[in-house]
Scaffold this motif. Structure first.
Motif, PDB file in Angstrom:
ATOM      1  N   ASN A 180       0.814  -1.227   0.000  1.00  0.00           N
ATOM      2  CA  ASN A 180       0.000   0.000   0.000  1.00  0.00           C
ATOM      3  C   ASN A 180       0.843   1.270   0.000  1.00  0.00           C
ATOM      4  OD1 ASN A 180      -2.440  -1.414   0.134  1.00  0.00           O
ATOM      5  ND2 ASN A 180      -2.391  -1.497   2.371  1.00  0.00           N
ATOM      6  N   VAL A 181       2.093   1.175   0.460  1.00  0.00           N
ATOM      7  CA  VAL A 181       2.911   2.380   0.634  1.00  0.00           C
ATOM      8  C   VAL A 181       3.197   3.089  -0.695  1.00  0.00           C
ATOM      9  CG1 VAL A 181       5.096   3.299   1.480  1.00  0.00           C
ATOM     10  CG2 VAL A 181       3.888   1.543   2.806  1.00  0.00           C
ATOM     11  N   PRO A 182       3.823   2.420  -1.680  1.00  0.00           N
ATOM     12  CA  PRO A 182       4.071   3.137  -2.947  1.00  0.00           C
ATOM     13  C   PRO A 182       2.778   3.500  -3.690  1.00  0.00           C
ATOM     14  CG  PRO A 182       4.639   0.808  -3.163  1.00  0.00           C
ATOM     15  CD  PRO A 182       4.384   1.062  -1.710  1.00  0.00           C
ATOM     16  N   VAL A 183       1.789   2.587  -3.645  1.00  0.00           N
ATOM     17  CA  VAL A 183       0.516   2.855  -4.326  1.00  0.00           C
ATOM     18  C   VAL A 183      -0.168   4.076  -3.720  1.00  0.00           C
ATOM     19  CG1 VAL A 183      -1.793   1.946  -4.802  1.00  0.00           C
ATOM     20  CG2 VAL A 183       0.195   0.444  -4.995  1.00  0.00           C
ATOM     21  N   GLY A 184      -0.229   4.117  -2.387  1.00  0.00           N
ATOM     22  CA  GLY A 184      -0.890   5.215  -1.705  1.00  0.00           C
ATOM     23  C   GLY A 184      -0.178   6.544  -1.888  1.00  0.00           C
ATOM     24  N   LEU A 185       1.147   6.536  -1.837  1.00  0.00           N
ATOM     25  CA  LEU A 185       1.906   7.776  -2.018  1.00  0.00           C
ATOM     26  C   LEU A 185       1.702   8.341  -3.419  1.00  0.00           C
ATOM     27  CD1 LEU A 185       5.261   6.931  -0.176  1.00  0.00           C
ATOM     28  CD2 LEU A 185       3.428   8.458   0.605  1.00  0.00           C
ATOM     29  N   PHE A 186       1.688   7.460  -4.414  1.00  0.00           N
ATOM     30  CA  PHE A 186       1.456   7.916  -5.781  1.00  0.00           C
ATOM     31  C   PHE A 186       0.050   8.489  -5.925  1.00  0.00           C
ATOM     32  CE2 PHE A 186      -0.463   6.987  -9.926  1.00  0.00           C
ATOM     33  CZ  PHE A 186       0.367   7.726 -10.759  1.00  0.00           C
ATOM     34  N   ALA A 187      -0.949   7.780  -5.389  1.00  0.00           N
ATOM     35  CA  ALA A 187      -2.339   8.232  -5.490  1.00  0.00           C
ATOM     36  C   ALA A 187      -2.527   9.579  -4.791  1.00  0.00           C
ATOM     37  CB  ALA A 187      -3.283   7.185  -4.896  1.00  0.00           C
ATOM     38  N   ALA A 188      -1.945   9.725  -3.589  1.00  0.00           N
ATOM     39  CA  ALA A 188      -2.093  10.969  -2.832  1.00  0.00           C
ATOM     40  C   ALA A 188      -1.461  12.147  -3.571  1.00  0.00           C
ATOM     41  CB  ALA A 188      -1.469  10.819  -1.450  1.00  0.00           C
ATOM     42  N   ALA A 189      -0.239  11.936  -4.078  1.00  0.00           N
ATOM     43  CA  ALA A 189       0.455  13.013  -4.785  1.00  0.00           C
ATOM     44  C   ALA A 189      -0.299  13.419  -6.043  1.00  0.00           C
ATOM     45  CB  ALA A 189       1.872  12.562  -5.138  1.00  0.00           C
ATOM     46  N   THR A 190      -0.813  12.452  -6.774  1.00  0.00           N
ATOM     47  CA  THR A 190      -1.512  12.741  -8.028  1.00  0.00           C
ATOM     48  C   THR A 190      -2.845  13.435  -7.769  1.00  0.00           C
ATOM     49  OG1 THR A 190      -0.489  10.766  -9.011  1.00  0.00           O
ATOM     50  CG2 THR A 190      -2.343  11.748 -10.186  1.00  0.00           C
ATOM     51  N   VAL A 191      -3.605  12.938  -6.793  1.00  0.00           N
ATOM     52  CA  VAL A 191      -4.891  13.564  -6.460  1.00  0.00           C
ATOM     53  C   VAL A 191      -4.672  15.015  -6.033  1.00  0.00           C
ATOM     54  CG1 VAL A 191      -6.811  13.564  -4.810  1.00  0.00           C
ATOM     55  CG2 VAL A 191      -6.097  11.426  -5.884  1.00  0.00           C
ATOM     56  N   TRP A 192      -3.664  15.246  -5.219  1.00  0.00           N
ATOM     57  CA  TRP A 192      -3.412  16.610  -4.740  1.00  0.00           C
ATOM     58  C   TRP A 192      -3.032  17.529  -5.898  1.00  0.00           C
ATOM     59  CZ3 TRP A 192      -4.706  19.580  -1.029  1.00  0.00           C
ATOM     60  CH2 TRP A 192      -4.010  20.772  -0.775  1.00  0.00           C
ATOM     61  N   SER A 193      -2.191  17.046  -6.820  1.00  0.00           N
ATOM     62  CA  SER A 193      -1.750  17.890  -7.929  1.00  0.00           C
ATOM     63  C   SER A 193      -2.909  18.229  -8.875  1.00  0.00           C
ATOM     64  CB  SER A 193      -0.625  17.203  -8.710  1.00  0.00           C
ATOM     65  OG  SER A 193      -1.103  16.040  -9.366  1.00  0.00           O
ATOM     66  N   VAL A 194      -3.860  17.303  -9.018  1.00  0.00           N
ATOM     67  CA  VAL A 194      -4.971  17.516  -9.953  1.00  0.00           C
ATOM     68  C   VAL A 194      -6.137  18.265  -9.304  1.00  0.00           C
ATOM     69  CG1 VAL A 194      -6.725  16.345 -11.358  1.00  0.00           C
ATOM     70  CG2 VAL A 194      -4.359  15.505 -11.358  1.00  0.00           C
ATOM     71  N   TYR A 195      -6.426  17.966  -8.048  1.00  0.00           N
ATOM     72  CA  TYR A 195      -7.673  18.446  -7.441  1.00  0.00           C
ATOM     73  C   TYR A 195      -7.504  19.568  -6.423  1.00  0.00           C
ATOM     74  CZ  TYR A 195     -10.130  14.381  -9.381  1.00  0.00           C
ATOM     75  OH  TYR A 195     -10.688  13.448 -10.232  1.00  0.00           O
ATOM     76  N   ARG A 196      -6.272  19.970  -6.107  1.00  0.00           N
ATOM     77  CA  ARG A 196      -6.099  20.917  -4.996  1.00  0.00           C
ATOM     78  C   ARG A 196      -6.777  22.272  -5.246  1.00  0.00           C
ATOM     79  NH1 ARG A 196      -0.960  20.825  -7.385  1.00  0.00           N
ATOM     80  NH2 ARG A 196      -0.159  22.869  -8.058  1.00  0.00           N
ATOM     81  N   ASP A 197      -6.955  22.641  -6.517  1.00  0.00           N
ATOM     82  CA  ASP A 197      -7.630  23.908  -6.799  1.00  0.00           C
ATOM     83  C   ASP A 197      -9.143  23.737  -6.943  1.00  0.00           C
ATOM     84  OD1 ASP A 197      -7.521  22.470  -9.138  1.00  0.00           O
ATOM     85  OD2 ASP A 197      -7.064  24.186 -10.425  1.00  0.00           O
ATOM     86  N   ARG A 198      -9.644  22.551  -6.573  1.00  0.00           N
ATOM     87  CA  ARG A 198     -11.086  22.274  -6.674  1.00  0.00           C
ATOM     88  C   ARG A 198     -11.649  21.925  -5.292  1.00  0.00           C
ATOM     89  NH1 ARG A 198     -12.321  20.680 -12.066  1.00  0.00           N
ATOM     90  NH2 ARG A 198     -13.804  19.086 -11.416  1.00  0.00           N
ATOM     91  N   GLU A 199     -11.013  22.472  -4.258  1.00  0.00           N
ATOM     92  CA  GLU A 199     -11.414  22.173  -2.879  1.00  0.00           C
ATOM     93  C   GLU A 199     -12.826  22.694  -2.596  1.00  0.00           C
ATOM     94  OE1 GLU A 199     -11.585  20.281  -0.400  1.00  0.00           O
ATOM     95  OE2 GLU A 199      -9.481  20.492   0.209  1.00  0.00           O
ATOM     96  N   THR A 200     -13.546  21.971  -1.769  1.00  0.00           N
ATOM     97  CA  THR A 200     -14.898  22.375  -1.382  1.00  0.00           C
ATOM     98  C   THR A 200     -14.840  23.359  -0.217  1.00  0.00           C
ATOM     99  OG1 THR A 200     -15.033  20.458   0.081  1.00  0.00           O
ATOM    100  CG2 THR A 200     -15.928  20.209  -2.137  1.00  0.00           C
ATOM    101  N   PRO A 201     -15.892  24.174  -0.043  1.00  0.00           N
ATOM    102  CA  PRO A 201     -15.908  25.140   1.064  1.00  0.00           C
ATOM    103  C   PRO A 201     -15.887  24.425   2.412  1.00  0.00           C
ATOM    104  CG  PRO A 201     -17.671  25.576  -0.521  1.00  0.00           C
ATOM    105  CD  PRO A 201     -17.107  24.248  -0.873  1.00  0.00           C
ATOM    106  N   THR A 202     -15.325  25.087   3.397  1.00  0.00           N
ATOM    107  CA  THR A 202     -15.292  24.514   4.744  1.00  0.00           C
ATOM    108  C   THR A 202     -16.000  25.446   5.717  1.00  0.00           C
ATOM    109  OG1 THR A 202     -13.162  25.557   5.220  1.00  0.00           O
ATOM    110  CG2 THR A 202     -13.111  23.335   4.312  1.00  0.00           C
TER     111      THR A 202
END
Length: 520
Positions: A180-202
């Motif tokens: 899970n370690v390499p898979v999760g790190l890749f998924a987290a980094a990619t999701v953040w790079s693609v979606y970080r400017d699409r954050e929902t209101p808090t």
């Protein structure tokens, strides 16, 4: 930018960002679902390496499921406090960290603590993965987003047992968590790079602390009671009595509090709706039987048929073949069908599969093992989506997230409880059959005396060695008969809960848009 829903909702992704984003979100879902099944075939090896019984090793599965169930109702509150993207990425990173802790665990106690954390942080991954995928696709193609989600959620149970078996046989059980370690790190980094400017209101919202604490107390007490019951001789133990009393009192308090709280952590008022009540009870009982058998079958295949972990995984892997093949068909059939008919066909199909298994013998061949598992993929395809559609049908849009979360909570908790109950039932039935078989092993029984004599000739050994060989064969037979009883009981339960489906109101694919919330 803090997009919201409606006119201000973010536009769908395009090009490379679309491909990377959807792949990373699907990968995170796959990692989570994979982890719920990958440990199944590793339990005998894991238990042996840690010096514990297989029953204790099964806690690795049940405690993960229980912790996962408890954390799911928190997803909505956490999303509004933290933000959808930050929560999703944070959950992935914590999942990676807890996975590493599982692999490094020197004993069962540390492993179980790490699995509880892993299950808890995995709770938000499933509902958030759906939300992110739906935001990635154009609205007119939302069904494609849910189909992609369903495919990744279905592939997990197919790959999990085989991959877990291969890793366990060729490396170590620890690597089923390290993967899970390499898979999760890749998924987290990619999701953040693609979606970080699409954050929902808090926004800061109060949390129902009393409801959350009482929820944790009754779920934990109940699960520990079920897992430790056999070891402590059930209600002959004051510990079991104490756990039962704590679970009962905290559960009653939880019900009263949540029904009177203005903003409860779990909206129990949803059960006043006929479709939600009937559908949730039906899917939860069915999932309890379905999941428990997925755990018990590999244990028997490895422990008593002598299969390697990888071979046990390959035997159980065909479950998902028809489930994946029929997923696109279900998307076309559901809008034109009565979902109650589809769910009924699923339950009848499951009953047929378990009746086939109830005739297993100790000399079973691979084909006879694999055939019911392959056929089980058909009712699996008819199972989750129609029942989730029934559960969510007729609900206003603002109630769907809470309803999906509550039904998931009940279903996953039922899976953990069902595994504990059927594991204990298998042990009890095995003991009963062993006692009945031993009654026939008397020197006054010519068949028994003849069998010992033939064994002495075949083994070229004396009576003690022949008797020991006979006892081992008797244990194997008793275990098989006990498991056959579990299969038969499972078939009966699937038929018995069909009326729950027909308590609900009819609908043609109602709620299908949220059907993926049922998950696997």
């Amino acid at each position: 930018m803090n997009p919201s829903t409606g006119a201000n909702a973010p536009r769908s992704l395009t090009g490379a960002r679309f491909v990377l984003g959807t792949f990373a979100v699907a990968l995170a879902t796959f990692m989570n679902v994979l982890d719920s099944s990958i440990a199944n075939v590793a339990i005998p090896t894991l238990s042996g390496n840690l010096g514990v019984s297989i029953d204790e090793g099964t806690w690795v599965i049940t405690l993960f499921a229980a912790a996962n169930a408890v954390s799911i109702p928190l997803t909505g509150w956490l999303t509004q406090r933290v933000g959808q993207v930050k929560l999703f990425v944070g959950a992935i990173l914590l999942f990676v960290l807890s996975s590493a802790a599982c692999g490094l665990a020197p004993n069962l106690q540390v492993l179980l603590i790490a699995r509880i954390v892993q299950g808890a942080v995995a709770g938000p991954l499933v509902p958030l993965s759906q939300a992110l995928l739906l935001a990635s696709f154009p609205q007119q193609k939302s069904s494609n987003a849910l189909a992609l989600w369903a495919m990744t959620a279905t592939v997990g149970p197919i790959v999990g047992p085989a991959l877990g078996g291969w890793i366990t046989d060729n490396y170590s059980w620890s690597w089923i968590f390290y993967i899970n370690v390499p898979v999760g790190l890749f998924a987290a980094a990619t999701v953040w790079s693609v979606y970080r400017d699409r954050e929902t209101p808090t926004r800061k919202l109060p949390i129902d602390k009393v409801g959350l604490i009482s929820l944790i107390v009754w779920v934990a007490s109940l699960q520990i009671m079920l897992d430790k019951g056999k070891d402590l001789d059930w209600f002959d133990s004051p510990v079991i009595w104490a756990l039962t009393i704590v679970a009962a009192i905290s559960f009653v308090f939880f019900l009263i509090w949540e029904l009177t709280e203005e903003k409860p952590i779990v909206d129990l008022r949803l059960f006043a709706r006929r479709n939600f009540l009937g559908g949730t009870v039906a899917i939860s009982v069915a999932y309890a039987i379905f999941f428990a058998n997925l755990v018990l079958l590999p244990q028997w295949i490895q422990g008593f048929l002598g299969y390697r972990a990888v071979d046990a995984g390959l035997v159980t892997a065909p479950l998902g073949i028809f489930a994946v093949m029929l997923a696109p068909v279900m998307g076309k059939v559901m809008p034109r069908s009565d979902t109650r008919v589809l769910a009924t066909l699923a339950f009848v199909g499951f009953a047929g599969v378990f009746l086939m298994r109830s005739h297993y013998t100790t000399g079973i061949d691979a084909y006879t093992l694999v055939l019911p598992t392959l056929l089980q993929g058909i009712p699996t395809a008819l199972f989750f989506t129609p029942l989730t559609a029934i559960i969510l049908s007729g609900l206003p849009a603002e109630k769907i997230p809470a309803a999906a979360g509550l039904s998931n909570f009940v279903r996953i908790l039922a899976g953990a409880i069902g595994t504990s109950l059927l594991s204990n039932a298998w042990s009890d039935r095995t003991i009963l059959h062993h006692a009945q078989l031993v009654e026939q092993t008397s020197v006054d029984n010519p068949a028994f005396v003849g069998s010992i004599a033939r064994l002495q000739t075949m083994l070229g050994a004396g009576a003690p060695k022949a008797t020991a060989f006979f006892e081992a064969s008797l244990n194997t037979q008793a275990t098989m008969l006990g498991l056959n009883d579990i299969f038969w009981i499972s078939a009966v339960i699937f038929v018995a809960i069909v009326p729950l489906i027909w308590v609900t109101r009819p609908g043609k694919g109602a709620g299908a848009g949220a059907a993926g919330a049922g998950g696997h």
